[in-house]
Design a protein around this motif. Sequence first.
Motif, PDB file in Angstrom:
ATOM      1  N   THR B  54       0.818  -1.318  -0.080  1.00  0.00           N
ATOM      2  CA  THR B  54      -0.162   0.263  -0.007  1.00  0.00           C
ATOM      3  C   THR B  54       1.077   1.226   0.158  1.00  0.00           C
ATOM      4  OG1 THR B  54      -0.078   0.265   2.387  1.00  0.00           O
ATOM      5  CG2 THR B  54      -1.906  -0.939   1.295  1.00  0.00           C
ATOM      6  N   THR B  55      -0.018   2.175  -0.715  1.00  0.00           N
ATOM      7  CA  THR B  55       1.211   3.635  -0.630  1.00  0.00           C
ATOM      8  C   THR B  55       0.218   4.640  -0.600  1.00  0.00           C
ATOM      9  OG1 THR B  55       1.270   3.867  -2.897  1.00  0.00           O
ATOM     10  CG2 THR B  55       3.338   2.717  -1.890  1.00  0.00           C
ATOM     11  N   ALA B  56       0.104   6.038  -0.385  1.00  0.00           N
ATOM     12  CA  ALA B  56      -0.807   7.176  -0.295  1.00  0.00           C
ATOM     13  C   ALA B  56       0.222   8.317  -0.461  1.00  0.00           C
ATOM     14  CB  ALA B  56      -1.990   6.682   0.966  1.00  0.00           C
ATOM     15  N   LYS B  57      -0.404  10.194  -1.269  1.00  0.00           N
ATOM     16  CA  LYS B  57       0.165  10.219  -1.114  1.00  0.00           C
ATOM     17  C   LYS B  57       0.341  11.456  -0.561  1.00  0.00           C
ATOM     18  CE  LYS B  57      -0.708  10.830  -6.275  1.00  0.00           C
ATOM     19  NZ  LYS B  57      -1.470  11.617  -7.194  1.00  0.00           N
ATOM     20  N   GLY B  58       1.535  11.947   0.660  1.00  0.00           N
ATOM     21  CA  GLY B  58       1.419  13.193   1.404  1.00  0.00           C
ATOM     22  C   GLY B  58       0.983  14.808   0.709  1.00  0.00           C
ATOM     23  N   ARG B  68       6.039  -0.240  -2.252  1.00  0.00           N
ATOM     24  CA  ARG B  68       6.944  -1.158  -0.499  1.00  0.00           C
ATOM     25  C   ARG B  68       6.186  -2.486  -1.251  1.00  0.00           C
ATOM     26  NH1 ARG B  68       4.651   0.424   4.990  1.00  0.00           N
ATOM     27  NH2 ARG B  68       5.687  -1.306   6.385  1.00  0.00           N
ATOM     28  N   LEU B  69       6.588  -3.286  -1.869  1.00  0.00           N
ATOM     29  CA  LEU B  69       6.693  -4.591  -2.006  1.00  0.00           C
ATOM     30  C   LEU B  69       6.878  -5.403  -0.862  1.00  0.00           C
ATOM     31  CD1 LEU B  69       8.715  -4.754  -5.592  1.00  0.00           C
ATOM     32  CD2 LEU B  69       6.077  -4.660  -4.997  1.00  0.00           C
ATOM     33  N   LYS B  70       8.004  -5.379   0.639  1.00  0.00           N
ATOM     34  CA  LYS B  70       7.733  -5.839   1.255  1.00  0.00           C
ATOM     35  C   LYS B  70       8.016  -5.027   2.419  1.00  0.00           C
ATOM     36  CE  LYS B  70      12.071  -9.029  -0.534  1.00  0.00           C
ATOM     37  NZ  LYS B  70      13.139  -9.416  -0.223  1.00  0.00           N
ATOM     38  N   LYS B  71       7.623  -5.942   3.967  1.00  0.00           N
ATOM     39  CA  LYS B  71       7.144  -5.066   4.805  1.00  0.00           C
ATOM     40  C   LYS B  71       8.130  -3.992   5.413  1.00  0.00           C
ATOM     41  CE  LYS B  71       5.318  -5.146   8.974  1.00  0.00           C
ATOM     42  NZ  LYS B  71       4.267  -6.554  10.758  1.00  0.00           N
ATOM     43  N   GLN B  72       9.226  -4.759   4.911  1.00  0.00           N
ATOM     44  CA  GLN B  72      10.279  -3.493   5.871  1.00  0.00           C
ATOM     45  C   GLN B  72      10.993  -2.969   4.587  1.00  0.00           C
ATOM     46  OE1 GLN B  72      10.612  -6.758   4.984  1.00  0.00           O
ATOM     47  NE2 GLN B  72      12.771  -7.672   4.170  1.00  0.00           N
ATOM     48  N   ASN B  73      11.197  -2.824   3.257  1.00  0.00           N
ATOM     49  CA  ASN B  73      11.050  -1.810   2.845  1.00  0.00           C
ATOM     50  C   ASN B  73      10.679  -0.899   2.058  1.00  0.00           C
ATOM     51  OD1 ASN B  73      14.050  -3.184   3.221  1.00  0.00           O
ATOM     52  ND2 ASN B  73      13.694  -4.183   1.230  1.00  0.00           N
ATOM     53  N   PHE B  74      10.708   0.546   1.739  1.00  0.00           N
ATOM     54  CA  PHE B  74       9.989   1.233   1.409  1.00  0.00           C
ATOM     55  C   PHE B  74      10.565   2.164   0.172  1.00  0.00           C
ATOM     56  CE2 PHE B  74       6.241   3.434   0.778  1.00  0.00           C
ATOM     57  CZ  PHE B  74       6.021   4.801   1.089  1.00  0.00           C
ATOM     58  N   LEU B  75      10.925   2.210  -0.836  1.00  0.00           N
ATOM     59  CA  LEU B  75      11.310   2.837  -1.956  1.00  0.00           C
ATOM     60  C   LEU B  75      10.942   4.124  -2.115  1.00  0.00           C
ATOM     61  CD1 LEU B  75      12.413   0.327  -2.047  1.00  0.00           C
ATOM     62  CD2 LEU B  75      13.139  -0.063  -4.483  1.00  0.00           C
ATOM     63  N   LEU B  76      11.761   4.996  -2.678  1.00  0.00           N
ATOM     64  CA  LEU B  76      11.687   6.350  -3.097  1.00  0.00           C
ATOM     65  C   LEU B  76      11.860   6.671  -4.320  1.00  0.00           C
ATOM     66  CD1 LEU B  76       9.800   9.011  -2.757  1.00  0.00           C
ATOM     67  CD2 LEU B  76      11.959   9.964  -1.403  1.00  0.00           C
ATOM     68  N   GLY B  77      11.045   6.639  -5.431  1.00  0.00           N
ATOM     69  CA  GLY B  77      11.868   7.354  -6.490  1.00  0.00           C
ATOM     70  C   GLY B  77      11.579   8.276  -7.173  1.00  0.00           C
ATOM     71  N   LEU B  78      12.802   8.835  -8.329  1.00  0.00           N
ATOM     72  CA  LEU B  78      12.941  10.247  -9.127  1.00  0.00           C
ATOM     73  C   LEU B  78      13.094   9.760 -10.074  1.00  0.00           C
ATOM     74  CD1 LEU B  78      13.761  11.008  -5.743  1.00  0.00           C
ATOM     75  CD2 LEU B  78      14.904  13.206  -6.854  1.00  0.00           C
ATOM     76  N   GLU B  79      12.155   9.456 -11.010  1.00  0.00           N
ATOM     77  CA  GLU B  79      12.327   9.599 -12.551  1.00  0.00           C
ATOM     78  C   GLU B  79      12.848   9.891 -13.615  1.00  0.00           C
ATOM     79  OE1 GLU B  79       8.327   6.555 -12.874  1.00  0.00           O
ATOM     80  OE2 GLU B  79       8.280   8.669 -13.981  1.00  0.00           O
ATOM     81  N   SER B  80      12.518  11.649 -12.761  1.00  0.00           N
ATOM     82  CA  SER B  80      13.132  12.612 -14.093  1.00  0.00           C
ATOM     83  C   SER B  80      13.299  13.794 -13.099  1.00  0.00           C
ATOM     84  CB  SER B  80      12.768  13.533 -15.457  1.00  0.00           C
ATOM     85  OG  SER B  80      13.291  14.313 -15.979  1.00  0.00           O
ATOM     86  N   ALA B  81      14.792  13.584 -12.005  1.00  0.00           N
ATOM     87  CA  ALA B  81      14.758  14.344 -11.747  1.00  0.00           C
ATOM     88  C   ALA B  81      15.081  15.892 -11.846  1.00  0.00           C
ATOM     89  CB  ALA B  81      16.346  14.147 -10.830  1.00  0.00           C
ATOM     90  N   ALA B  82      14.347  16.856 -11.092  1.00  0.00           N
ATOM     91  CA  ALA B  82      14.956  18.080 -11.360  1.00  0.00           C
ATOM     92  C   ALA B  82      15.811  19.135  -9.756  1.00  0.00           C
ATOM     93  CB  ALA B  82      13.418  18.383 -11.825  1.00  0.00           C
ATOM     94  N   PRO B  83      16.248  20.526 -10.020  1.00  0.00           N
ATOM     95  CA  PRO B  83      17.045  21.206  -9.441  1.00  0.00           C
ATOM     96  C   PRO B  83      16.105  21.306  -8.196  1.00  0.00           C
ATOM     97  CG  PRO B  83      17.707  22.084 -11.258  1.00  0.00           C
ATOM     98  CD  PRO B  83      16.180  21.112 -11.999  1.00  0.00           C
TER      99      PRO B  83
END
Lengths: 114, 113
Positions: B54-58, B68-83
């Motif tokens: 599960t995930t939700a927007k802040g 959040r594929l596993k309970k112990q891990n939460f990944l944050l991705g930036l697809e196209s980084a900006a300054p």
Amino acid sequence: QQQVKQSPQSLIVQKGGIPIINCAYENTAFDYFPWYQQFPGKGPALLIAIRPDVSEKKEGRFTISFNKSAKQFSLHIMDSQPGDSATYFCAAENSGGGADGLTFGKGTHLIIQP
Amino acid sequence: NAGVTQTPKFRVLKTGQSMTLLCAQDMNHEYMYWYRQDPGMGLRLIHYSVGEGTTAKGEVPDGYNVSRLKKQNFLLGLESAAPSQTSVYFCATRQGGAKNIQYFGAGTRLSVL
């Protein structure tokens, strides 16, 4: 809309003085008010917290004062020491609300001069 | 910060590059959060998760994705980084229910050039 307003943004106090950091909130559903302390290069860590059924809570040299009618709470540091120099964040949460957790103030950078 | 580990600690990206920040916890907490911290802005919630899958927007989710594929891990991705995504990123965890204490990692300092 900022739901927790924190002041001052920065504060310099002499060793032994009593720095006071103030926060005001708007959402009357908030029922948990923690303070977090953050040292440079580290993540924030819980310092002390209060619920609105009491007007004051002390833990060591740290005291939270809470005024429910005014929707304000403050952190006092007694006998401040240079090691207390850090950034302090107030926060608030509605325990019965969603899981989006804490709403933070913008922080106060505190310097205790020797 | 025991129990919440963020990797990497520092990263420099060029505009348009992508990257993933990893948060790992060993406290068996249900809730996990990603915040960004900017000078004078405090901590702003990007995304959060109340459990595996599960995930939700802040408050500030644009330009970020999470998993959040596993309970112990939460990944944050930036697809196209900006300054504008130059910031210090913090992960936090919390036991679900009435336990309100959030435990933070040590942060990831990201610069986007």
